[in-house]
Motif scaffolding. Structure first.
Motif, short mmCIF file in Angstrom:
data_model
loop_
_atom_site.label_atom_id
_atom_site.label_comp_id
_atom_site.label_asym_id
_atom_site.label_seq_id
_atom_site.Cartn_x
_atom_site.Cartn_y
_atom_site.Cartn_z
N LEU A 89 -1.70 17.78 9.05
CA LEU A 89 -1.31 16.42 8.71
C LEU A 89 -2.19 15.96 7.56
N GLN A 90 -1.57 15.41 6.53
CA GLN A 90 -2.31 14.84 5.41
C GLN A 90 -1.71 13.48 5.07
N MET A 91 -2.56 12.50 4.87
CA MET A 91 -2.11 11.18 4.43
C MET A 91 -3.01 10.75 3.27
N SER A 92 -2.40 10.06 2.31
CA SER A 92 -3.16 9.54 1.18
C SER A 92 -2.54 8.23 0.74
N ILE A 93 -3.32 7.48 -0.01
CA ILE A 93 -2.85 6.22 -0.59
C ILE A 93 -2.94 6.38 -2.10
N ASP A 94 -1.81 6.16 -2.79
CA ASP A 94 -1.79 6.30 -4.25
C ASP A 94 -2.88 5.45 -4.89
N VAL B 72 -8.70 7.67 -0.83
CA VAL B 72 -8.58 7.63 0.62
C VAL B 72 -7.77 8.83 1.07
N LYS B 73 -8.29 9.53 2.08
CA LYS B 73 -7.59 10.72 2.56
C LYS B 73 -7.73 10.80 4.07
N VAL B 74 -6.63 11.15 4.72
CA VAL B 74 -6.65 11.49 6.13
C VAL B 74 -6.14 12.93 6.19
N ALA B 75 -6.91 13.79 6.81
CA ALA B 75 -6.50 15.19 6.92
C ALA B 75 -6.88 15.69 8.31
N GLY B 76 -6.03 16.55 8.84
CA GLY B 76 -6.34 17.09 10.15
C GLY B 76 -5.28 18.03 10.66
N GLY C 232 2.19 17.07 29.77
CA GLY C 232 2.51 15.67 29.98
C GLY C 232 3.88 15.51 30.62
N GLU C 233 4.73 14.69 30.02
CA GLU C 233 6.09 14.44 30.54
C GLU C 233 7.04 15.59 30.19
N GLY C 234 6.61 16.49 29.37
CA GLY C 234 7.45 17.60 28.90
C GLY C 234 6.81 18.26 27.69
N THR C 235 6.44 17.39 26.72
CA THR C 235 5.78 17.88 25.51
C THR C 235 4.70 16.89 25.10
N GLU C 236 3.54 17.42 24.73
CA GLU C 236 2.46 16.61 24.18
C GLU C 236 2.34 16.92 22.70
N VAL C 237 2.04 15.88 21.92
CA VAL C 237 1.72 16.05 20.51
C VAL C 237 0.34 15.43 20.32
N VAL C 238 -0.58 16.21 19.78
CA VAL C 238 -1.95 15.76 19.60
C VAL C 238 -2.32 15.87 18.13
N TYR C 239 -2.77 14.75 17.56
CA TYR C 239 -3.26 14.72 16.19
C TYR C 239 -4.77 14.54 16.24
N THR C 240 -5.48 15.37 15.49
CA THR C 240 -6.93 15.26 15.35
C THR C 240 -7.20 15.20 13.85
N THR C 241 -7.64 14.04 13.37
CA THR C 241 -7.77 13.85 11.92
C THR C 241 -9.10 13.22 11.56
N MET D 41 0.85 -1.18 0.00
CA MET D 41 0.00 0.00 0.00
C MET D 41 0.90 1.24 0.00
N PRO D 42 0.88 2.03 -1.08
CA PRO D 42 1.72 3.23 -1.16
C PRO D 42 1.10 4.39 -0.37
N LEU D 43 1.63 4.62 0.83
CA LEU D 43 1.11 5.63 1.74
C LEU D 43 1.99 6.86 1.71
N ASN D 44 1.37 8.02 1.61
CA ASN D 44 2.07 9.30 1.61
C ASN D 44 1.61 10.11 2.82
N GLN D 45 2.56 10.70 3.53
CA GLN D 45 2.24 11.52 4.69
C GLN D 45 3.00 12.83 4.62
N VAL D 46 2.27 13.93 4.79
CA VAL D 46 2.89 15.26 4.81
C VAL D 46 2.45 15.95 6.10
N ILE D 47 3.44 16.38 6.88
CA ILE D 47 3.16 17.15 8.09
C ILE D 47 3.88 18.48 7.96
N THR D 48 3.14 19.56 8.17
CA THR D 48 3.70 20.91 8.12
C THR D 48 3.45 21.57 9.46
N TRP D 49 4.54 21.98 10.11
CA TRP D 49 4.46 22.66 11.40
C TRP D 49 4.59 24.17 11.22
#
Length: 158
Positions: free
Chosen positions: A88-93, A97-101, A109-118, A67-75
């Protein structure tokens, strides 16, 4: 279908940002996901990862053995306390199918939290919702696996 992930790291937001934009960390994530092939590009605060993962049995008829999965994250830029927001964007060639969020990195938390909502969206008539239900746990595991990879990465940097 909504997919959320919350991660916590014993490091500063600057250290976590440096990790998440480091090719070595991204390569370790690909390895953890079982990628057969991968291409990683870091351009400032944007990471692009293209990987071929073993395809779950239920989607092999659509994509083949991998499954060719592509992920792009821009901070975005850091605020005074180190918080960063991103996308965050993910797609399958060759699949509708698309994941975006959004992604948020902040002190906590322990120092830094990272939260993804997609949001996962499969636009295939009749079977789209069923495939979303089957794909969601895979996407969830991929996001959640980043925490252990990140903890290992940070432990090796200490």
């Amino acid at each position: 279908m909504q997919i959320n992930s919350q991660q916590s790291y014993a490091a500063t937001p600057d250290q976590v940002f440096a990790m998440m934009t480091d090719e070595a960390y991204l390569a370790a994530c690909c390895d953890r996901f079982g990628a057969k092939e991968r291409t990683i590009e870091v351009n400032g605060s944007t990471t692009t990862v293209k990987m071929k993962l073993p395809a779950p049995a239920q989607v092999q008829k659509f994509v083949g053995a991998t499954m060719p999965l592509n992920q792009v994250i821009t901070w975005g830029e850091a605020t005074v306390d180190g918080t960063r927001s991103g996308t965050l964007q993910m797609s399958i060639d060759k699949m509708p199918v698309k994941v975006a969020g959004t992604a948020v990195m902040r002190p906590g938390g322990e120092g830094t939290e990272v939260v993804y909502t997609t949001e996962l969206d499969v636009k295939i008539p009749l079977v789209g919702k069923k495939l979303e239900a089957e794909a969601a746990p895979v996407a969830q595991r991929a996001l959640d696996a980043q925490q252990q990879v990140g903890r290992d990465y940070l432990a090796n940097k200490a």
